[in-house]
Each structure stands twice: as C-alpha cells, then as structure tokens.
Design a protein around this motif. Sequence first.
Motif, PDB file in Angstrom:
ATOM      1  N   TYR A 206       0.840  -1.198   0.000  1.00  0.00           N
ATOM      2  CA  TYR A 206       0.000   0.000   0.000  1.00  0.00           C
ATOM      3  C   TYR A 206       0.877   1.252   0.000  1.00  0.00           C
ATOM      4  CZ  TYR A 206      -4.118   2.821   1.240  1.00  0.00           C
ATOM      5  OH  TYR A 206      -5.138   3.737   1.235  1.00  0.00           O
ATOM      6  N   ALA A 207       1.870   1.283   0.861  1.00  0.00           N
ATOM      7  CA  ALA A 207       2.771   2.431   0.938  1.00  0.00           C
ATOM      8  C   ALA A 207       3.541   2.619  -0.369  1.00  0.00           C
ATOM      9  CB  ALA A 207       3.739   2.258   2.098  1.00  0.00           C
ATOM     10  N   ARG A 208       3.887   1.516  -1.005  1.00  0.00           N
ATOM     11  CA  ARG A 208       4.700   1.582  -2.222  1.00  0.00           C
ATOM     12  C   ARG A 208       3.891   2.004  -3.437  1.00  0.00           C
ATOM     13  NH1 ARG A 208       5.980  -3.512  -2.548  1.00  0.00           N
ATOM     14  NH2 ARG A 208       7.446  -3.243  -0.840  1.00  0.00           N
ATOM     15  N   HIS A 209       2.658   1.534  -3.557  1.00  0.00           N
ATOM     16  CA  HIS A 209       1.946   1.654  -4.823  1.00  0.00           C
ATOM     17  C   HIS A 209       0.796   2.654  -4.828  1.00  0.00           C
ATOM     18  CE1 HIS A 209       4.198  -1.611  -6.573  1.00  0.00           C
ATOM     19  NE2 HIS A 209       3.885  -2.406  -5.569  1.00  0.00           N
TER      20      HIS A 209
ATOM     21  N   ASP B 107       2.076  -3.349 -15.125  1.00  0.00           N
ATOM     22  CA  ASP B 107       2.460  -4.032 -13.883  1.00  0.00           C
ATOM     23  C   ASP B 107       2.214  -3.138 -12.674  1.00  0.00           C
ATOM     24  OD1 ASP B 107       3.218  -6.307 -15.218  1.00  0.00           O
ATOM     25  OD2 ASP B 107       5.366  -5.846 -15.201  1.00  0.00           O
ATOM     26  N   GLY B 108       2.535  -1.851 -12.812  1.00  0.00           N
ATOM     27  CA  GLY B 108       2.323  -0.931 -11.702  1.00  0.00           C
ATOM     28  C   GLY B 108       0.857  -0.756 -11.369  1.00  0.00           C
ATOM     29  N   LEU B 109       0.012  -0.666 -12.394  1.00  0.00           N
ATOM     30  CA  LEU B 109      -1.421  -0.542 -12.153  1.00  0.00           C
ATOM     31  C   LEU B 109      -1.963  -1.810 -11.501  1.00  0.00           C
ATOM     32  CD1 LEU B 109      -4.086   0.923 -12.370  1.00  0.00           C
ATOM     33  CD2 LEU B 109      -4.229   0.217 -14.776  1.00  0.00           C
ATOM     34  N   ALA B 110      -1.506  -2.965 -11.964  1.00  0.00           N
ATOM     35  CA  ALA B 110      -1.946  -4.227 -11.360  1.00  0.00           C
ATOM     36  C   ALA B 110      -1.536  -4.292  -9.894  1.00  0.00           C
ATOM     37  CB  ALA B 110      -1.367  -5.408 -12.132  1.00  0.00           C
ATOM     38  N   ALA B 111      -0.316  -3.835  -9.591  1.00  0.00           N
ATOM     39  CA  ALA B 111       0.145  -3.848  -8.201  1.00  0.00           C
ATOM     40  C   ALA B 111      -0.692  -2.916  -7.333  1.00  0.00           C
ATOM     41  CB  ALA B 111       1.620  -3.451  -8.147  1.00  0.00           C
ATOM     42  N   THR B 112      -1.061  -1.756  -7.874  1.00  0.00           N
ATOM     43  CA  THR B 112      -1.922  -0.837  -7.125  1.00  0.00           C
ATOM     44  C   THR B 112      -3.286  -1.460  -6.865  1.00  0.00           C
ATOM     45  OG1 THR B 112      -0.806   1.090  -8.075  1.00  0.00           O
ATOM     46  CG2 THR B 112      -2.989   1.446  -7.143  1.00  0.00           C
ATOM     47  N   LEU B 113      -3.856  -2.067  -7.885  1.00  0.00           N
ATOM     48  CA  LEU B 113      -5.178  -2.673  -7.726  1.00  0.00           C
ATOM     49  C   LEU B 113      -5.164  -3.785  -6.684  1.00  0.00           C
ATOM     50  CD1 LEU B 113      -6.310  -2.711 -11.442  1.00  0.00           C
ATOM     51  CD2 LEU B 113      -7.356  -1.397  -9.582  1.00  0.00           C
ATOM     52  N   ARG B 114      -4.061  -4.483  -6.569  1.00  0.00           N
ATOM     53  CA  ARG B 114      -3.975  -5.550  -5.566  1.00  0.00           C
ATOM     54  C   ARG B 114      -4.009  -5.015  -4.135  1.00  0.00           C
ATOM     55  NH1 ARG B 114      -0.276  -8.053  -9.442  1.00  0.00           N
ATOM     56  NH2 ARG B 114      -1.244  -9.965 -10.249  1.00  0.00           N
ATOM     57  N   THR B 115      -3.831  -3.700  -3.948  1.00  0.00           N
ATOM     58  CA  THR B 115      -3.940  -3.109  -2.613  1.00  0.00           C
ATOM     59  C   THR B 115      -5.335  -2.588  -2.321  1.00  0.00           C
ATOM     60  OG1 THR B 115      -3.337  -0.816  -3.226  1.00  0.00           O
ATOM     61  CG2 THR B 115      -1.524  -2.370  -2.806  1.00  0.00           C
TER      62      THR B 115
ATOM     63  N   TRP C  43     -11.274  -4.762  -2.529  1.00  0.00           N
ATOM     64  CA  TRP C  43     -11.919  -5.861  -3.260  1.00  0.00           C
ATOM     65  C   TRP C  43     -10.919  -6.962  -3.567  1.00  0.00           C
ATOM     66  CZ3 TRP C  43     -10.158  -7.662  -7.875  1.00  0.00           C
ATOM     67  CH2 TRP C  43      -9.337  -6.818  -8.640  1.00  0.00           C
ATOM     68  N   ALA C  44      -9.665  -6.571  -3.902  1.00  0.00           N
ATOM     69  CA  ALA C  44      -8.644  -7.560  -4.237  1.00  0.00           C
ATOM     70  C   ALA C  44      -8.135  -8.273  -2.993  1.00  0.00           C
ATOM     71  CB  ALA C  44      -7.488  -6.891  -4.968  1.00  0.00           C
ATOM     72  N   LEU C  45      -8.005  -7.550  -1.893  1.00  0.00           N
ATOM     73  CA  LEU C  45      -7.481  -8.142  -0.665  1.00  0.00           C
ATOM     74  C   LEU C  45      -8.451  -9.148  -0.051  1.00  0.00           C
ATOM     75  CD1 LEU C  45      -5.965  -4.910   0.907  1.00  0.00           C
ATOM     76  CD2 LEU C  45      -4.694  -6.824  -0.067  1.00  0.00           C
ATOM     77  N   THR C  46      -9.743  -8.978  -0.326  1.00  0.00           N
ATOM     78  CA  THR C  46     -10.739  -9.880   0.261  1.00  0.00           C
ATOM     79  C   THR C  46     -11.283 -10.889  -0.742  1.00  0.00           C
ATOM     80  OG1 THR C  46     -12.495  -8.255  -0.161  1.00  0.00           O
ATOM     81  CG2 THR C  46     -11.438  -8.206   2.006  1.00  0.00           C
ATOM     82  N   ALA C  47     -10.859 -10.809  -1.997  1.00  0.00           N
ATOM     83  CA  ALA C  47     -11.358 -11.727  -3.020  1.00  0.00           C
ATOM     84  C   ALA C  47     -10.687 -13.088  -2.919  1.00  0.00           C
ATOM     85  CB  ALA C  47     -11.120 -11.140  -4.410  1.00  0.00           C
TER      86      ALA C  47
ATOM     87  N   ARG D  83      -9.358 -12.920  -8.055  1.00  0.00           N
ATOM     88  CA  ARG D  83      -8.557 -11.690  -8.162  1.00  0.00           C
ATOM     89  C   ARG D  83      -7.629 -11.756  -9.368  1.00  0.00           C
ATOM     90  NH1 ARG D  83      -5.813 -11.938  -3.557  1.00  0.00           N
ATOM     91  NH2 ARG D  83      -4.115 -13.060  -4.560  1.00  0.00           N
ATOM     92  N   GLU D  84      -6.914 -12.859  -9.529  1.00  0.00           N
ATOM     93  CA  GLU D  84      -5.952 -12.955 -10.625  1.00  0.00           C
ATOM     94  C   GLU D  84      -6.651 -13.041 -11.976  1.00  0.00           C
ATOM     95  OE1 GLU D  84      -2.794 -12.248 -10.159  1.00  0.00           O
ATOM     96  OE2 GLU D  84      -3.495 -11.965  -8.093  1.00  0.00           O
TER      97      GLU D  84
END
Length: 248
Positions: free
Chosen positions: A16-19, A192-200, A203-207, A212-213
């Motif tokens: 979260y802090a990174r992206h 890749d950067g957008l995908a990493a942001t979305l993973r934070t 919805w992605a963290l609880t899917a 999610r993938e």
Amino acid sequence: MTESRARSFGAAAAAYARHRPGYPDAAVLWALEPVSDRPYPQLLDLAAGTGKLTGSLLPHGSVTAVEPDPAMLAELRRHFPAITAAEGTAEEIPLPDNSVDAVLVGQAWHWFDPDRALPEIARVLRPGGVLAALWNGDDARVDWVRGYHEAGRWDATVVRAPDEIPELPAHPLFTTPSVYAEFGNPVRTTVDGLAATLRTHSWALTADPADREAAIDRLRAYLAERPETSAGTFELPLVTDVVRALRK
C-alpha cells in the motif's frame, strides 16, 4: 463484508505504501485554506493508513496520525518516525477536546460510521476548524479508464460516476452543505504498476485469489489492446476529490 474490507489493508501495508498515489499540494492547500491564517496549526490525519496524506501535511503544521490497523500504523511510523502516531478510530479518537485545527481523512471516509464519527471529530476540533475528506480515484470521464474497470469486472465501485458530487453528511455541529473541489493528480505507471496498485484495493485483498488474478488477467488483456497503454509507460488520469466543512 464492509467490516472485513475495512480491516483488510494491514496484510498489504508495505505494498500500500509503495503503490498507492499521494495527494497533490493544491488539494491539500484547498482543504486547509480556512485555517491557513492560524500560526502552526495542529493537524490530525485520521485513518492515516501508511501515511500517504501525512507527508503532504507536514509542511503545513504539526501533524498527529491516528490509524486503527496496527500493521498500517507500523508502516506509517517507519516512514515518519518523528510524528505523533496513535492507534484509534474515527469513532474513538485518542485526543483531547478542542485540540486540533483540522481533521483530514484520506481515502477512508467511506469506512466511518458517520453518526458516531461526526460528533467525535467535532469534539477534537476547535471552533472554525476544518473537516476535509480526500479521495484519489480514476477519472471516469476518460473512455479507456471506464473500459478497464468494465473489463476487470471486479466486485467493487472504485471510481465515482462523472456526474457524482461527493459531499459530507449534514450534521448540526458542522456548516452545511459541505463544499467540494476537484484536482488533477495524474501518475506515470505501467500495466504491472497498475496491477500492483489494484492488488492493494479492498476488493482484491478480500477476493478469492483465483478470482482476483482472473480480474487482473482481464485488465492486462484489455490494456494490451489500447493504444494509450500498450506501449509500456503511460499516464493514468487520476483526480483528487476534496470535500470540506467547518466546525461551528
């Protein structure tokens, strides 16, 4: 589900802090404008997360950060060891009455219980102090941005409708209606950067990981076909929404 999403971010605190994007200076200045004439104002970053907003507040006063998630709070303290940071919630703020000039909320107002949070925020605010909520979001007026959300089909509304005007709930302790401003906040990124942001995102963290993938794969397939994003690095058109009200 709302509670589980609200408490899901700690597992991804470093990511979260990174992206996650920060906030433009113009948005912060507008949020603080009503108290800009106060000498060295006391500022509270409420639900501060990993400190994405905290850093933008430091030039404008003395900052205290309050965050309910221990992992997010630890990440904030790692980045900003000199500030006062405490565990707490919007509904139970660990600060004295009339102790701050502004309460700012970055990317978190929608997790609050407003019936409890608004009087508690009013309690810690000095008269005439500011309550401001800020959100970073994709600009849904842009065709390919709407398209990538539709292609992903994730179970969340992560971008507001173009005609939606955010506002704070009316409360007798605050001026009404709240006032609103929008600021451009574009970021350079990659697929890749957008995908990493979305993973934070919650919805992605609880899917389910497979779901999610699959959503991320649909995103990648869509962006590979778009001329705006197929060449590598591209500009993601974000906007920062700000709503503010004053403590009576």
